[in-house]
Write a protein that holds these residues in place. Structure first.
Motif, PDB file in Angstrom:
ATOM      1  N   ILE A 224      24.459  32.484   5.325  1.00 60.13           N
ATOM      2  CA  ILE A 224      24.901  33.290   7.081  1.00 60.13           C
ATOM      3  C   ILE A 224      23.020  33.367   7.403  1.00 60.13           C
ATOM      4  O   ILE A 224      22.402  33.952   6.589  1.00 60.13           O
ATOM      5  CB  ILE A 224      25.335  34.598   6.403  1.00 60.13           C
ATOM      6  CG1 ILE A 224      26.565  33.886   5.964  1.00 60.13           C
ATOM      7  CG2 ILE A 224      25.502  35.351   8.146  1.00 60.13           C
ATOM      8  CD1 ILE A 224      27.680  35.768   5.747  1.00 60.13           C
ATOM      9  N   VAL A 225      23.671  33.438   8.063  1.00 57.40           N
ATOM     10  CA  VAL A 225      21.840  33.991   9.873  1.00 57.40           C
ATOM     11  C   VAL A 225      22.129  34.928  10.558  1.00 57.40           C
ATOM     12  O   VAL A 225      23.502  35.227  11.360  1.00 57.40           O
ATOM     13  CB  VAL A 225      21.622  32.783   9.911  1.00 57.40           C
ATOM     14  CG1 VAL A 225      20.234  33.267  10.868  1.00 57.40           C
ATOM     15  CG2 VAL A 225      20.778  31.655   9.788  1.00 57.40           C
ATOM     16  N   PHE A 226      21.937  36.697  10.139  1.00 60.75           N
ATOM     17  CA  PHE A 226      22.028  37.308  10.872  1.00 60.75           C
ATOM     18  C   PHE A 226      20.740  37.164  11.407  1.00 60.75           C
ATOM     19  O   PHE A 226      19.577  37.440  11.440  1.00 60.75           O
ATOM     20  CB  PHE A 226      21.805  38.677  10.072  1.00 60.75           C
ATOM     21  CG  PHE A 226      23.210  38.764   9.817  1.00 60.75           C
ATOM     22  CD1 PHE A 226      24.364  39.109  10.321  1.00 60.75           C
ATOM     23  CD2 PHE A 226      23.293  39.198   7.975  1.00 60.75           C
ATOM     24  CE1 PHE A 226      25.740  39.113   9.188  1.00 60.75           C
ATOM     25  CE2 PHE A 226      24.578  38.464   7.385  1.00 60.75           C
ATOM     26  CZ  PHE A 226      25.686  38.939   7.980  1.00 60.75           C
ATOM     27  N   VAL A 227      20.774  37.531  13.592  1.00 57.91           N
ATOM     28  CA  VAL A 227      19.788  37.678  14.271  1.00 57.91           C
ATOM     29  C   VAL A 227      20.345  39.414  14.479  1.00 57.91           C
ATOM     30  O   VAL A 227      20.480  39.505  15.107  1.00 57.91           O
ATOM     31  CB  VAL A 227      20.346  36.710  14.843  1.00 57.91           C
ATOM     32  CG1 VAL A 227      18.650  36.445  16.566  1.00 57.91           C
ATOM     33  CG2 VAL A 227      20.259  35.213  14.641  1.00 57.91           C
ATOM     34  N   CYS A 228      18.540  39.980  14.040  1.00 57.42           N
ATOM     35  CA  CYS A 228      18.298  40.959  14.963  1.00 57.42           C
ATOM     36  C   CYS A 228      17.766  41.178  16.336  1.00 57.42           C
ATOM     37  O   CYS A 228      16.676  41.256  16.515  1.00 57.42           O
ATOM     38  CB  CYS A 228      17.784  41.892  13.573  1.00 57.42           C
ATOM     39  SG  CYS A 228      18.608  41.597  12.345  1.00 57.42           S
ATOM     40  N   GLY A 229      18.564  41.654  16.832  1.00 56.60           N
ATOM     41  CA  GLY A 229      17.881  41.966  18.237  1.00 56.60           C
ATOM     42  C   GLY A 229      17.042  43.037  18.785  1.00 56.60           C
ATOM     43  O   GLY A 229      16.906  44.409  17.054  1.00 56.60           O
ATOM     44  N   ARG A 230      16.272  43.114  18.574  1.00 57.89           N
ATOM     45  CA  ARG A 230      14.856  44.941  19.317  1.00 57.89           C
ATOM     46  C   ARG A 230      14.747  44.924  21.045  1.00 57.89           C
ATOM     47  O   ARG A 230      15.025  43.739  21.819  1.00 57.89           O
ATOM     48  CB  ARG A 230      13.862  45.077  19.046  1.00 57.89           C
ATOM     49  CG  ARG A 230      13.860  44.440  17.161  1.00 57.89           C
ATOM     50  CD  ARG A 230      13.433  46.172  17.312  1.00 57.89           C
ATOM     51  NE  ARG A 230      13.783  46.780  15.642  1.00 57.89           N
ATOM     52  CZ  ARG A 230      14.090  48.012  14.896  1.00 57.89           C
ATOM     53  NH1 ARG A 230      13.504  49.220  16.343  1.00 57.89           N
ATOM     54  NH2 ARG A 230      14.817  48.518  14.046  1.00 57.89           N
ATOM     55  N   TYR A 231      14.390  45.987  21.910  1.00 56.40           N
ATOM     56  CA  TYR A 231      13.994  45.785  23.088  1.00 56.40           C
ATOM     57  C   TYR A 231      15.354  46.035  23.444  1.00 56.40           C
ATOM     58  O   TYR A 231      16.562  46.337  23.045  1.00 56.40           O
ATOM     59  CB  TYR A 231      13.365  44.708  24.225  1.00 56.40           C
ATOM     60  CG  TYR A 231      11.759  44.688  22.677  1.00 56.40           C
ATOM     61  CD1 TYR A 231      11.071  45.932  22.785  1.00 56.40           C
ATOM     62  CD2 TYR A 231      11.459  43.350  22.201  1.00 56.40           C
ATOM     63  CE1 TYR A 231       9.508  45.704  21.817  1.00 56.40           C
ATOM     64  CE2 TYR A 231      10.460  43.083  20.739  1.00 56.40           C
ATOM     65  CZ  TYR A 231       9.270  44.441  21.516  1.00 56.40           C
ATOM     66  OH  TYR A 231       7.935  44.653  20.925  1.00 56.40           O
ATOM     67  N   GLU A 232      15.260  44.986  24.717  1.00 58.60           N
ATOM     68  CA  GLU A 232      16.358  44.647  25.858  1.00 58.60           C
ATOM     69  C   GLU A 232      17.326  43.266  24.880  1.00 58.60           C
ATOM     70  O   GLU A 232      18.791  43.415  25.949  1.00 58.60           O
ATOM     71  CB  GLU A 232      16.619  44.468  26.761  1.00 58.60           C
ATOM     72  CG  GLU A 232      15.289  45.745  27.871  1.00 58.60           C
ATOM     73  CD  GLU A 232      16.714  46.753  28.042  1.00 58.60           C
ATOM     74  OE1 GLU A 232      17.738  46.959  27.971  1.00 58.60           O
ATOM     75  OE2 GLU A 232      15.635  47.697  28.116  1.00 58.60           O
TER      76      GLU A 232
END
Ligand SMILES: C[S@@+](CC[C@H](N)C(=O)[O-])C[C@H]1O[C@@H](n2cnc3c(N)ncnc32)[C@H](O)[C@@H]1O
Length: 238
Positions: A118-126
């Motif tokens: 599994i690859v989790f992608v974490c966003g930031r900003y908008e």
């Protein structure tokens, strides 16, 4: 089964305490048998300008900054895909975000049975440039209807709930089977020593040693607790 859990994040350091504590921490440190390995990919390693290269202002104007698709793509391809022969088949890419399916115990069960890494992608900003999400993300998962400042806490929640379901993570496997949300019910209440505390005595039946009576009491309490705190769950019972 699940061998590796990858996280693409601006702040891998946030996962330090997560790895240091509790049953999930020790599982991910490899101290509880055959458990997946947690691999953290730091996004700033994939830009020439470090942190400054990760985001840019939005096309069309508006508040905030957007994470660049090219940088995210580089982190995914060079940091993760490059280690697989058939990344399309061997990996599932999960983005954290408010648009996702609401994460719940069945999502955790599904992830715990996942055959791919599994690859989790974490966003930031908008958030992340839509083109990256369009091209690479198989699934979006949301922690709830609120806005976090980043995907890391959501991601840790998903990993925690998933890993504790894997064989060997929790010493007594019955404790997983009897938990809230199994059979769409909350768990029965727990008591421990002392027998008398907070102006209340532990229910006598729990001290009776009569296992049949204890089971019956707990079954009834499960129904009562669910009716009181989460009646919506009972509607799901077919
Ligand atoms: C400030 S949020 C961006 C919110 C976005 N502008 C919106 O309105 O939907 C930054 C990042 O936090 C994470 N995030 C925010 N809320 C979340 C939630 N409810 N569940 C999971 N992740 C969340 C996502 O990774 C998101 O890209």
């Amino acid at each position: 089964l699940l061998k590796k859990i990858w996280v693409i994040t601006m702040f891998p350091e946030m996962f330090g305490a997560f790895l240091d504590y509790g049953v999930v921490g020790s599982s991910l440190r490899g101290e509880r048998g055959d458990m997946p390995e947690l691999r953290l990919v730091k996004i700033s390693d994939y830009t020439e300008k470090g942190f400054k290269g990760i985001d840019s202002s939005p096309y069309g104007g508006g508040a905030g900054m957007v994470m660049r698709a090219d940088v995210m793509e580089k982190a995914l391809l060079e940091g993760i895909f490059s280690q697989y022969q058939e990344p399309d088949k061997e990996l599932i890419v999960v983005a954290t975000g408010p648009r996702g399916d609401r994460f719940d115990q069945s999502s955790a069960r599904e992830l715990s049975c996942e055959k791919r890494d599994i690859v989790f992608v974490c966003g930031r900003y908008e958030g992340i440039d839509e083109r990256f999400l369009d091209k690479y993300v198989h699934r979006h998962l949301s922690l709830g209807d609120f806005i976090l400042s980043g995907g890391e806490l959501a991601c840790m929640s998903y990993i925690d709930a998933t890993v504790r379901l894997l064989k060997g993570a929790v010493a007594n496997e019955n404790s997983i089977v009897e938990e809230s949300f199994e059979n769409d019910l909350l768990e029965y209440p727990h008591y421990t020593r002392p027998a008398d505390c907070c102006d209340q005595e532990v229910p006598k039946v729990l001290r009776s040693g009569d296992h049949k009576a204890i089971k019956k009491w707990r079954d009834t309490k499960q129904q009562e607790m669910t009716m009181k705190y989460r009646p919506d769950l009972l509607k799901d019972i077919k």
